[in-house]
Design a protein around this motif. Structure first.
Motif, mmCIF file in Angstrom:
data_model
loop_
_atom_site.group_PDB
_atom_site.id
_atom_site.type_symbol
_atom_site.label_atom_id
_atom_site.label_comp_id
_atom_site.label_asym_id
_atom_site.label_seq_id
_atom_site.Cartn_x
_atom_site.Cartn_y
_atom_site.Cartn_z
ATOM 1 N N ASN A 134 31.030 33.084 -10.847
ATOM 2 C CA ASN A 134 31.202 32.786 -9.465
ATOM 3 C C ASN A 134 30.388 33.681 -8.720
ATOM 4 O O ASN A 134 30.553 35.050 -8.593
ATOM 5 C CB ASN A 134 32.620 33.251 -9.222
ATOM 6 C CG ASN A 134 33.700 32.164 -9.495
ATOM 7 O OD1 ASN A 134 34.030 31.321 -8.809
ATOM 8 N ND2 ASN A 134 34.335 32.121 -10.611
ATOM 9 N N LEU A 136 30.095 34.087 -5.089
ATOM 10 C CA LEU A 136 31.059 33.876 -4.126
ATOM 11 C C LEU A 136 30.148 33.806 -2.759
ATOM 12 O O LEU A 136 30.349 32.997 -1.783
ATOM 13 C CB LEU A 136 31.994 34.661 -3.891
ATOM 14 C CG LEU A 136 33.260 34.413 -5.117
ATOM 15 C CD1 LEU A 136 34.472 35.265 -4.745
ATOM 16 C CD2 LEU A 136 33.720 33.080 -5.143
ATOM 17 N N GLU A 137 29.319 34.805 -2.554
ATOM 18 C CA GLU A 137 28.608 34.921 -1.384
ATOM 19 C C GLU A 137 27.524 33.942 -1.044
ATOM 20 O O GLU A 137 27.285 33.373 -0.058
ATOM 21 C CB GLU A 137 27.843 36.365 -1.288
ATOM 22 C CG GLU A 137 28.535 37.644 -1.118
ATOM 23 C CD GLU A 137 29.463 37.899 -2.236
ATOM 24 O OE1 GLU A 137 29.102 37.264 -3.389
ATOM 25 O OE2 GLU A 137 30.099 38.689 -2.438
ATOM 26 N N GLN A 138 27.041 33.247 -2.185
ATOM 27 C CA GLN A 138 25.913 32.109 -2.244
ATOM 28 C C GLN A 138 26.719 30.683 -2.566
ATOM 29 O O GLN A 138 26.236 29.771 -2.637
ATOM 30 C CB GLN A 138 25.009 32.197 -3.339
ATOM 31 C CG GLN A 138 24.164 33.449 -2.831
ATOM 32 C CD GLN A 138 23.772 34.069 -4.422
ATOM 33 O OE1 GLN A 138 24.459 34.456 -5.172
ATOM 34 N NE2 GLN A 138 22.290 34.076 -4.743
ATOM 35 N N GLN A 139 28.301 30.678 -2.542
ATOM 36 C CA GLN A 139 28.993 29.548 -2.751
ATOM 37 C C GLN A 139 28.430 28.704 -4.018
ATOM 38 O O GLN A 139 28.257 27.566 -3.999
ATOM 39 C CB GLN A 139 29.035 28.763 -1.528
ATOM 40 C CG GLN A 139 29.977 29.488 -0.457
ATOM 41 C CD GLN A 139 30.104 28.620 0.814
ATOM 42 O OE1 GLN A 139 29.267 27.758 0.890
ATOM 43 N NE2 GLN A 139 31.035 28.719 1.488
ATOM 44 N N THR A 141 29.079 28.294 -8.281
ATOM 45 C CA THR A 141 29.634 28.553 -9.660
ATOM 46 C C THR A 141 29.177 27.563 -10.583
ATOM 47 O O THR A 141 28.538 26.722 -10.544
ATOM 48 C CB THR A 141 31.300 27.690 -9.207
ATOM 49 O OG1 THR A 141 31.253 26.536 -8.985
ATOM 50 C CG2 THR A 141 31.993 28.698 -8.099
ATOM 51 N N TYR A 222 33.534 37.054 -11.253
ATOM 52 C CA TYR A 222 32.712 37.432 -10.140
ATOM 53 C C TYR A 222 31.386 38.090 -10.302
ATOM 54 O O TYR A 222 31.343 39.100 -11.107
ATOM 55 C CB TYR A 222 33.569 38.368 -9.373
ATOM 56 C CG TYR A 222 32.884 38.653 -8.099
ATOM 57 C CD1 TYR A 222 32.658 37.813 -6.980
ATOM 58 C CD2 TYR A 222 32.593 40.092 -7.793
ATOM 59 C CE1 TYR A 222 31.930 38.216 -5.775
ATOM 60 C CE2 TYR A 222 31.724 40.394 -6.833
ATOM 61 C CZ TYR A 222 31.395 39.465 -5.674
ATOM 62 O OH TYR A 222 31.001 39.979 -4.713
#
Length: 348
Positions: A134, A136-139, A141, A222
């Motif tokens: 993940n 997350l900051e770059q979206q 997965t 993450y």
């Protein structure tokens, strides 16, 4: 905490985890009375202590908190394993979490083998599930599965396993061991050492006979914090610890004996050593100074002296050999290959 056997013990090592540990713990709570959540406060200096204690107070039948002096991630896992009462055991890092739907599917299967099947069926020694990178900051997965390696939803043995692809290896995030298997293996992770998850995912494998693969995206891993151990700059900074763990993996099992009983397991374990050697070699190349290149030379030299058979297998018949190409051109090719692999698989 209620003194009864649990089906699944989670160990959550925490060090200064105040900003993200709640997401992790909240994802584990839906297991209810069938699970225990052992939060290890590894000498934190922030509000980790208060957050952990609040969860224990609110969920006394689910959550147990252990406060200890700082000893590192491995020390936390050791402390959790020492007191775990679950039939199965899983480590969840405090910045990671579990997918709720996949979690319930895993628990349902564990309940079946622990309760409904009774003594009529052998319990799996190891559950293997998918894990998800993940960013997350770059979206972004990316799910890492094992459908080509293990048959899904049935107990299998090492002899029935398929071929691991270059991007596939068994990592701590994918594994749920039967607790007794870990204790039989005698595994004790070194303190104040990063990258010990490699030992956790490697050393107990010869004690595993029954494997159950579930094609579910359970573990949410993450990536993105600058201080994470897998961050390239951190890997370079901690290269001596990476090399220490690599040496411990190499010394962790007699692969000649394992090959006699479980040739496919031995083949995988050889491959795992190759990956560890590749990681160490590549990051020494990325550091690139004279001291680092000398360490790289010495690491390969140690193996050549102590285990010539392993050396030639690693050097000429595995991935790690491509990380020890001679000369400046060889070094550039190795680093270029690493950059390409990271761009494709985004493992950092």
């Amino acid at each position: 905490m209620e003194n009864r056997e649990k089906y699944l013990s989670f160990v959550v090592p925490c060090y200064n985890s105040e900003s993200y540990m709640a997401r992790c713990i909240e994802s584990l709570l839906p297991g209810g009375e069938d699970v225990e959540i052992i939060i290890i406060d590894d000498g934190s200096k922030d509000k980790t202590v208060e957050i952990a204690d609040a969860y224990q107070k609110q969920y006394p039948d689910l959550v147990k908190v252990i406060h200890k002096e700082n000893g590192g991630h491995g020390s936390g896992v050791n402390a959790g394993l020492a007191c775990a009462r679950g039939v199965y055991f899983k480590v969840v890092d405090s910045d990671d979490w579990l997918d709720g739907t996949a979690y319930q599917k895993l628990l349902e299967k564990i309940r079946y083998y622990c309760k409904e099947a009774g003594g009529g069926e052998e319990k799996p020694d190891l559950f293997v599930c998918n894990y998800v990178y993940n960013h997350l900051e770059q979206q972004i997965t990316r799910s890492m599965g094992y459908g080509n390696v293990f048959p899904a939803e049935k107990i299998c043995h090492w002899s029935e396993t398929g071929h691991f692809l270059p991007s596939q290896y068994l990592v701590m995030h994918a594994l749920v061991y039967r607790t007794e298997i870990l204790r039989q293996s005698g595994i004790v992770l070194p303190e104040h050492t990063f990258y010990v998850d490699n030992l956790f995912a490697y050393c107990p494998l010869p004690y595993v006979r029954n494997i159950f693969y579930m094609d579910i995206d359970l573990y949410q891993y993450y990536l993105g914090r600058d201080d994470q151990s897998v961050n390239e700059q951190m890997l370079k900074k901690r290269i001596d610890q990476q090399m220490k763990v690599t040496r411990m993996v190499i010394a962790g099992a007699d692969l000649t004996k394992i090959k006699e009983k479980e040739p496919k397991l031995a083949s995988y374990m050889y491959r795992n050593i190759s990956i560890m050697m590749a990681i160490s070699s590549i990051h020494l190349l990325l550091i690139g100074n004279e001291e680092a290149l000398e360490k790289r030379k010495n690491l390969w030299g140690e193996i050549k002296t102590s285990n010539p058979k392993l050396y030639y297998k690693l050097k000429y018949a595995s991935l790690s050999g491509w990380t020890d190409l001679p000369g400046a051109v060889g070094r550039r090719l190795t680093i270029g290959g690493y950059r390409l692999a990271n761009a494709v698989y985004r493992f950092q």
